[in-house]
Design a protein around this motif. Structure first.
Motif, mmCIF file in Angstrom:
data_model
loop_
_atom_site.group_PDB
_atom_site.id
_atom_site.type_symbol
_atom_site.label_atom_id
_atom_site.label_comp_id
_atom_site.label_asym_id
_atom_site.label_seq_id
_atom_site.Cartn_x
_atom_site.Cartn_y
_atom_site.Cartn_z
ATOM 1 N N GLY A 237 43.581 40.373 45.759
ATOM 2 C CA GLY A 237 44.437 40.847 44.791
ATOM 3 C C GLY A 237 43.742 40.910 43.619
ATOM 4 N N ILE A 238 44.218 40.999 42.534
ATOM 5 C CA ILE A 238 43.676 41.248 41.161
ATOM 6 C C ILE A 238 43.916 39.922 40.178
ATOM 7 C CG2 ILE A 238 43.853 43.774 41.042
ATOM 8 C CD1 ILE A 238 45.784 43.223 38.889
ATOM 9 N N SER A 239 43.112 39.514 39.478
ATOM 10 C CA SER A 239 43.492 38.530 38.499
ATOM 11 C C SER A 239 42.842 38.647 37.013
ATOM 12 C CB SER A 239 42.926 37.054 39.110
ATOM 13 O OG SER A 239 43.285 35.991 38.377
ATOM 14 N N PHE A 240 43.041 38.034 36.071
ATOM 15 C CA PHE A 240 42.675 37.904 34.871
ATOM 16 C C PHE A 240 42.129 36.842 34.221
ATOM 17 C CE2 PHE A 240 45.477 41.701 35.080
ATOM 18 C CZ PHE A 240 44.699 42.836 34.150
ATOM 19 N N LEU A 241 40.828 36.564 34.125
ATOM 20 C CA LEU A 241 40.173 35.387 33.963
ATOM 21 C C LEU A 241 39.122 35.747 32.829
ATOM 22 C CD1 LEU A 241 39.802 35.967 37.228
ATOM 23 C CD2 LEU A 241 39.801 33.668 37.234
ATOM 24 N N TYR A 242 38.574 34.497 32.516
ATOM 25 C CA TYR A 242 37.749 34.501 31.526
ATOM 26 C C TYR A 242 36.051 35.212 32.014
ATOM 27 C CZ TYR A 242 40.341 32.377 27.857
ATOM 28 O OH TYR A 242 41.177 32.034 27.070
ATOM 29 N N ARG A 243 35.511 36.053 31.677
ATOM 30 C CA ARG A 243 34.145 36.653 31.938
ATOM 31 C C ARG A 243 33.350 35.514 33.062
ATOM 32 N NH1 ARG A 243 31.244 41.334 32.053
ATOM 33 N NH2 ARG A 243 32.768 42.585 30.883
ATOM 34 N N SER A 244 33.098 34.421 31.836
ATOM 35 C CA SER A 244 32.414 32.995 32.337
ATOM 36 C C SER A 244 32.512 32.690 33.496
ATOM 37 C CB SER A 244 32.152 32.139 31.292
ATOM 38 O OG SER A 244 31.345 32.861 29.894
ATOM 39 N N VAL A 245 33.906 32.522 33.855
ATOM 40 C CA VAL A 245 34.236 32.103 35.124
ATOM 41 C C VAL A 245 33.862 32.543 36.412
ATOM 42 C CG1 VAL A 245 36.413 31.291 36.329
ATOM 43 C CG2 VAL A 245 36.382 30.853 33.989
ATOM 44 N N VAL A 246 33.482 34.085 36.182
ATOM 45 C CA VAL A 246 33.360 34.830 37.129
ATOM 46 C C VAL A 246 32.026 35.532 37.080
ATOM 47 C CG1 VAL A 246 35.557 35.272 38.387
ATOM 48 C CG2 VAL A 246 34.708 36.786 36.579
ATOM 49 N N ALA A 247 31.199 34.816 36.387
ATOM 50 C CA ALA A 247 29.764 35.346 35.778
ATOM 51 C C ALA A 247 28.865 35.835 37.001
ATOM 52 C CB ALA A 247 29.222 34.634 34.792
ATOM 53 N N THR A 248 28.899 34.520 37.958
ATOM 54 C CA THR A 248 27.939 34.744 39.029
ATOM 55 C C THR A 248 28.376 35.966 39.817
ATOM 56 O OG1 THR A 248 27.556 32.269 38.816
ATOM 57 C CG2 THR A 248 27.198 33.383 41.052
ATOM 58 N N GLU A 249 29.502 35.717 40.328
ATOM 59 C CA GLU A 249 30.258 37.009 41.256
ATOM 60 C C GLU A 249 30.133 38.657 40.523
ATOM 61 O OE1 GLU A 249 31.768 33.101 42.221
ATOM 62 O OE2 GLU A 249 31.740 34.338 40.304
ATOM 63 N N LEU A 250 30.242 38.452 39.246
ATOM 64 C CA LEU A 250 29.968 39.981 38.792
ATOM 65 C C LEU A 250 28.625 40.342 38.701
ATOM 66 C CD1 LEU A 250 32.283 39.615 35.611
ATOM 67 C CD2 LEU A 250 32.664 40.860 37.545
ATOM 68 N N ALA A 251 27.629 39.175 38.517
ATOM 69 C CA ALA A 251 26.162 39.530 38.498
ATOM 70 C C ALA A 251 25.886 39.845 39.923
ATOM 71 C CB ALA A 251 25.512 38.441 37.977
ATOM 72 N N SER A 252 26.418 39.210 40.775
ATOM 73 C CA SER A 252 25.994 39.660 42.330
ATOM 74 C C SER A 252 26.379 40.820 42.682
ATOM 75 C CB SER A 252 26.270 38.366 43.317
ATOM 76 O OG SER A 252 27.560 38.054 43.273
ATOM 77 N N GLY A 253 27.472 41.533 41.946
ATOM 78 C CA GLY A 253 28.319 42.837 42.485
ATOM 79 C C GLY A 253 29.275 42.468 43.313
ATOM 80 N N GLN A 254 29.645 40.997 43.745
ATOM 81 C CA GLN A 254 30.790 41.013 44.505
ATOM 82 C C GLN A 254 32.234 41.141 44.127
ATOM 83 O OE1 GLN A 254 29.156 36.727 45.061
ATOM 84 N NE2 GLN A 254 29.889 37.057 47.287
ATOM 85 N N LEU A 255 32.304 40.737 42.600
ATOM 86 C CA LEU A 255 33.414 41.245 42.039
ATOM 87 C C LEU A 255 33.091 42.413 40.875
ATOM 88 C CD1 LEU A 255 34.789 37.788 41.130
ATOM 89 C CD2 LEU A 255 35.769 39.282 43.245
ATOM 90 N N LYS A 256 34.238 43.042 40.529
ATOM 91 C CA LYS A 256 34.163 44.376 39.457
ATOM 92 C C LYS A 256 35.414 43.781 38.488
ATOM 93 C CE LYS A 256 30.757 46.466 41.235
ATOM 94 N NZ LYS A 256 29.182 46.854 40.742
ATOM 95 N N VAL A 257 34.824 44.174 37.201
ATOM 96 C CA VAL A 257 35.877 44.156 36.202
ATOM 97 C C VAL A 257 36.678 45.529 36.011
ATOM 98 C CG1 VAL A 257 36.092 44.447 33.478
ATOM 99 C CG2 VAL A 257 34.077 42.891 34.694
#
Length: 292
Positions: A237-257
């Motif tokens: 699904g989708i979720s809303f979180l602080y960017r820092s909580v998913v910073a690693t996954e965003l940087a690796s491209g596994q998750l998208k904003v």
């Protein structure tokens, strides 16, 4: 220090009973009544409304009792500090679950480097429990992202953190150049539990777009950000979180904003402590360290 009448008022606000207050303080019930009436007469303020068998603490009484509690907590800490100036102090603070993922570890590491505390205790809880811990003296301060009554506490803004919608990189939503809330409500929503600061912020963000959480096809409530990350990575699904909580996954491209048209909310993260705290200078210094 305040005289015994204030302590009697404080206990009375907790028990809502003259009899139980007398029992706790080891005095007679008439003595409790006399002390409260004496305090009301001296202050010229109604503190208690009693219409047998119901006892109600007036707003003024509740405010005064809260002040007495803060004074007691601060007095105990100051006396302990004065009595044992050479002893390395212990420090206890509360943090909300989201901030335990990134902000609390930064603070603990900074405090370790200072070497002023032999015992550090971090209590992970929700916003309301963190504030209650400040009130009753079981926590020196708290790291909070949720909304709170800023007239009841002193606080330092540590940073403005982006609060973002996130989805797995292979989700169809991640391929769009822009999504709206109608697109989102057709997807399961992964959300924190009631009482969580993150959930409160999401509700406010949705309301600004005239959307309620009940409009989502499915709501999955999870009380742990790490579990929400794993569900996101699995396309749940989708979720809303602080960017820092998913910073690693965003940087690796596994998750998208998620590219919402109105952008995303930036929310204050605060270091919160009791009004007029004797240790306010320390709290301001630590907030500055976190800002840096």
């Amino acid at each position: 220090m305040l005289d015994n009448r204030y302590q009697t008022l404080l206990v009375l606000t907790q028990t809502k009973s003259y009899t139980q207050t007398a029992r706790q303080l080891f005095i007679t019930q008439p003595a409790v009544t006399q002390q409260i009436k004496s305090l009301e007469s001296e202050l010229q303020v109604a503190l208690v409304h009693y219409q047998r068998p119901h006892l109600t603490i007036t707003p003024a009484g509740q405010e005064l009792a809260a002040f007495v509690r803060r004074v007691q907590v601060q007095a105990n800490r100051v006396v302990t500090s004065l009595q044992h100036p050479q002893v390395q102090h212990q420090l206890t603070f509360s943090t909300t679950l989201s901030l335990s993922e990134f902000l609390a570890p930064q603070l603990i590491r900074a405090l370790q480097e200072q070497g002023d505390y032999r015992t550090l205790t971090c209590q992970v809880t929700n916003t309301q429990a963190a504030l209650a811990a400040i009130d009753d003296g079981t926590s020196d301060f708290a790291l909070i992202e949720g909304n709170f009554d800023k007239t009841q506490y002193d606080y330092q803004i540590v940073r403005e953190e982006p609060f973002v919608g996130v989805v797995a990189a292979d989700s169809p939503l991640a391929q769009k150049s822009q999504v709206n809330w109608a697109d989102l409500t057709a997807t399961p929503l992964l959300v924190r539990e009631a009482g969580s600061g993150s959930r409160e912020i999401l509700v406010s963000l949705a309301q600004a777009a005239n959307v309620t959480l009940s409009e989502f096809r499915q709501i999955v409530t999870v009380n742990n950000p790490a579990a929400i990350r794993q569900l996101l990575l699995r396309g749940a699904g989708i979720s809303f979180l602080y960017r820092s909580v998913v910073a690693t996954e965003l940087a690796s491209g596994q998750l998208k904003v998620l590219p919402l048209p109105a952008g995303h909310l930036r929310h204050d993260l605060d270091l919160v402590y009791a009004h007029d705290s004797f240790f306010a200078a320390d709290y301001r210094r630590w907030a500055q360290i976190l800002r840096e």
